[in-house]
Enzyme design. Structure first.
Site, PDB file in Angstrom:
ATOM      1  N   GLU A 238      41.938  23.638  43.428  1.00  0.00           N
ATOM      2  CA  GLU A 238      42.903  24.738  43.540  1.00  0.00           C
ATOM      3  C   GLU A 238      43.661  24.673  44.869  1.00  0.00           C
ATOM      4  O   GLU A 238      44.864  24.933  44.918  1.00  0.00           O
ATOM      5  CB  GLU A 238      42.160  26.074  43.377  1.00  0.00           C
TER       6      GLU A 238
ATOM      7  N   HIS B 217      41.978  36.277  43.476  1.00  0.00           N
ATOM      8  CA  HIS B 217      41.214  35.187  42.868  1.00  0.00           C
ATOM      9  C   HIS B 217      40.484  34.463  43.982  1.00  0.00           C
ATOM     10  O   HIS B 217      41.059  34.225  45.036  1.00  0.00           O
ATOM     11  CB  HIS B 217      42.157  34.208  42.155  1.00  0.00           C
TER      12      HIS B 217
HETATM   13  P1  CMP Z   1      40.599  35.089  38.262  1.00  0.00           P
HETATM   14  O1  CMP Z   1      39.510  35.089  39.247  1.00  0.00           O
HETATM   15  O2  CMP Z   1      41.995  34.923  38.754  1.00  0.00           O
HETATM   16  O3  CMP Z   1      40.303  33.933  37.198  1.00  0.00           O
HETATM   17  C1  CMP Z   1      40.826  33.975  35.870  1.00  0.00           C
HETATM   18  C2  CMP Z   1      41.441  35.290  35.544  1.00  0.00           C
HETATM   19  O4  CMP Z   1      41.581  35.543  34.180  1.00  0.00           O
HETATM   20  C3  CMP Z   1      40.511  36.376  36.040  1.00  0.00           C
HETATM   21  O5  CMP Z   1      40.535  36.430  37.440  1.00  0.00           O
HETATM   22  C4  CMP Z   1      41.038  37.576  35.294  1.00  0.00           C
HETATM   23  O6  CMP Z   1      42.170  38.157  35.921  1.00  0.00           O
HETATM   24  C5  CMP Z   1      41.443  36.949  33.992  1.00  0.00           C
HETATM   25  N1  CMP Z   1      40.392  37.153  33.002  1.00  0.00           N
HETATM   26  C6  CMP Z   1      39.183  36.593  32.957  1.00  0.00           C
HETATM   27  N2  CMP Z   1      38.493  37.008  31.886  1.00  0.00           N
HETATM   28  C7  CMP Z   1      39.301  37.858  31.247  1.00  0.00           C
HETATM   29  C8  CMP Z   1      39.164  38.636  30.074  1.00  0.00           C
HETATM   30  N3  CMP Z   1      38.058  38.610  29.356  1.00  0.00           N
HETATM   31  N4  CMP Z   1      40.199  39.397  29.724  1.00  0.00           N
HETATM   32  C9  CMP Z   1      41.321  39.412  30.459  1.00  0.00           C
HETATM   33  N5  CMP Z   1      41.522  38.703  31.589  1.00  0.00           N
HETATM   34  C10 CMP Z   1      40.511  37.933  31.971  1.00  0.00           C
END
Ligand code: CMP
Length: 147
Positions: free
Chosen positions: A126, A115
């Site tokens: 964060e 992330h």
């Molecule tokens: P991250 O950058 O950690 O921020 C939010 C997280 O939610 C993202 O990475 C993904 O791992 C997850 N995420 C975001 N959009 C989706 C989606 N449409 N379906 C499943 N997981 C998602």
């Protein structure tokens, strides 16, 4: 100086990719000013991803990021938010550029390895969930600005 927050998700540790991903961050010339391994608590997870509350992937995402240790870090440098986002690639590994971290190693959107904060405001919020100000290291790299 601009800072950004990032953490390597539990599957990055499980897959033995911590060194590889940190290597790519260093290779890109990004400066790490804080770094640690920890296990995310439920309250940290909910706080971190509160903007996604109610979405279908929210509860599985919370469970996943608490499933094992993560490696959290803060990077510092000019335009570092955008520079790290470019290196990490799009959220869905299917859409991420092949040379990006998610494009190279990612398999699924729910377990996309890393992330990275999407703005300076998100980064500040964060970072405060994971780090104390006293954990930031103030130093220069010998080759800073030469990349
Ligand atoms: P991250 O950058 O950690 O921020 C939010 C997280 O939610 C993202 O990475 C993904 O791992 C997850 N995420 C975001 N959009 C989706 C989606 N449409 N379906 C499943 N997981 C998602």
């Amino acid at each position: 100086m601009e800072k950004t927050f990032a953490y390597l998700k539990p599957n990055t540790i499980q897959r033995g990719l911590v060194g590889e991903i940190i290597r790519r961050i260093e290779e890109k010339g990004l400066k790490i000013v804080a770094l640690k391994m920890l296990t995310i608590s439920e309250s940290m997870a909910r706080d971190l991803y509160r903007e996604h509350a109610g979405k279908d992937f929210y509860e599985p995402l919370l469970a996943f990021i608490q499933s094992g240790p993560v490696v959290a870090m803060v990077l510092e440098g000019e335009n570092v938010v955008q520079r790290l986002r470019n290196l990490v690639g799009k959220t869905d590994p299917l859409e991420a550029a092949p040379g990006s971290i998610r494009g190279r190693f990612g398999v699924s959107i729910r377990k996309n390895l890393i992330h990275a904060s999407d703005s300076i405001e998100s980064s500040n919020r964060e970072t405060n969930i994971f780090f104390e100000e006293s954990e930031m290291n103030d130093y220069s790299l010998m080759n800073e600005g030469q990349f």
